[in-house]
Motif scaffolding. Sequence first.
Motif, PDB file in Angstrom:
ATOM      1  N   UNK A  61     -17.009  -4.592  -4.721  1.00 27.73           N
ATOM      2  CA  UNK A  61     -16.359  -3.533  -3.950  1.00 27.73           C
ATOM      3  C   UNK A  61     -14.858  -3.765  -3.944  1.00 27.73           C
ATOM      4  N   UNK A  62     -14.074  -2.677  -3.986  1.00 31.30           N
ATOM      5  CA  UNK A  62     -12.626  -2.853  -3.917  1.00 31.30           C
ATOM      6  C   UNK A  62     -12.228  -3.436  -2.567  1.00 31.30           C
ATOM      7  N   UNK A  63     -11.174  -4.222  -2.591  1.00 32.65           N
ATOM      8  CA  UNK A  63     -10.697  -4.822  -1.340  1.00 32.65           C
ATOM      9  C   UNK A  63     -10.214  -3.726  -0.408  1.00 32.65           C
ATOM     10  N   UNK A  64     -10.586  -3.834   0.850  1.00 31.95           N
ATOM     11  CA  UNK A  64     -10.132  -2.857   1.836  1.00 31.95           C
ATOM     12  C   UNK A  64      -8.628  -3.033   2.046  1.00 31.95           C
ATOM     13  N   UNK A  65      -7.892  -1.934   2.108  1.00 29.42           N
ATOM     14  CA  UNK A  65      -6.455  -2.071   2.310  1.00 29.42           C
ATOM     15  C   UNK A  65      -6.169  -2.637   3.695  1.00 29.42           C
ATOM     16  N   UNK A  66      -5.122  -3.426   3.765  1.00 32.01           N
ATOM     17  CA  UNK A  66      -4.716  -3.970   5.062  1.00 32.01           C
ATOM     18  C   UNK A  66      -3.933  -2.912   5.803  1.00 32.01           C
ATOM     19  N   UNK A  67      -3.944  -2.977   7.100  1.00 33.95           N
ATOM     20  CA  UNK A  67      -3.226  -2.018   7.923  1.00 33.95           C
ATOM     21  C   UNK A  67      -1.812  -2.491   8.207  1.00 33.95           C
ATOM     22  N   UNK A  68      -1.510  -2.619   9.476  1.00 31.62           N
ATOM     23  CA  UNK A  68      -0.192  -3.056   9.939  1.00 31.62           C
ATOM     24  C   UNK A  68      -0.370  -4.411  10.610  1.00 31.62           C
ATOM     25  N   UNK A 109       4.055  -6.567   8.079  1.00 34.81           N
ATOM     26  CA  UNK A 109       3.303  -6.277   6.865  1.00 34.81           C
ATOM     27  C   UNK A 109       2.715  -4.870   6.945  1.00 34.81           C
ATOM     28  N   UNK A 110       2.764  -4.161   5.831  1.00 31.61           N
ATOM     29  CA  UNK A 110       2.107  -2.860   5.680  1.00 31.61           C
ATOM     30  C   UNK A 110       1.219  -2.944   4.444  1.00 31.61           C
ATOM     31  N   UNK A 111      -0.044  -2.645   4.618  1.00 31.85           N
ATOM     32  CA  UNK A 111      -0.955  -2.701   3.481  1.00 31.85           C
ATOM     33  C   UNK A 111      -0.992  -4.066   2.824  1.00 31.85           C
ATOM     34  N   UNK A 112      -0.827  -5.131   3.606  1.00 37.05           N
ATOM     35  CA  UNK A 112      -0.864  -6.483   3.082  1.00 37.05           C
ATOM     36  C   UNK A 112       0.438  -6.941   2.445  1.00 37.05           C
ATOM     37  N   UNK A 113       1.441  -6.084   2.425  1.00 38.87           N
ATOM     38  CA  UNK A 113       2.723  -6.378   1.780  1.00 38.87           C
ATOM     39  C   UNK A 113       3.802  -6.639   2.829  1.00 38.87           C
TER      40      UNK A 113
END
Length: 162
Positions: free
Chosen positions: A18-25, A82-86
């Motif tokens: 499964x694709x990794x779930x996007x991270x939030x904030x 962080x937004x979306x893990x970034x």
Amino acid sequence: MSAPAPAVPGAPTPGRTAPAAPSGIRFEGVTVAYGGNVVLDRLDLTVEPGEVMALLGPSGSGKTTALRAVAGFVRPASGRVFLGGRDVTALPPHRRGIGMVVQSYALFPHLKVKDNVAFGLKAHRTPKAEIPGRVTEALELVGMAAYAERHPRELSGGQQQR
């Protein structure tokens, strides 16, 4: 022989993960201060994708400042956002890919609080001698007397509203 089940977007298929779930904030130890006034003090908070979050607190507790830090309009003195893990802490607002609808109360940014309050009185030709007393009275009524010498940018959203 039965037909295969229809594919569900994002669902794993045999041989595929499964694709990794996007991270939030995510806030990691975020501190923001205006002058010597610390508004956020080592904030640690994660908001998962799809999660609904409400920031509650009294005026001046940092709710709007936290949102401004996510949008990039305020840079933390320390910590990371962080937004979306970034990590976007150093990115300017236009490179974050998010938007923010800000509170606006038609305040004159170049005028101090007391002068914003006095503006309407002057426009209605209130006698000059009456204006300082009426401004003080109005600011005391809404708990803003201590902020009379500040500019709107130095106030929380709730303080601006008052």
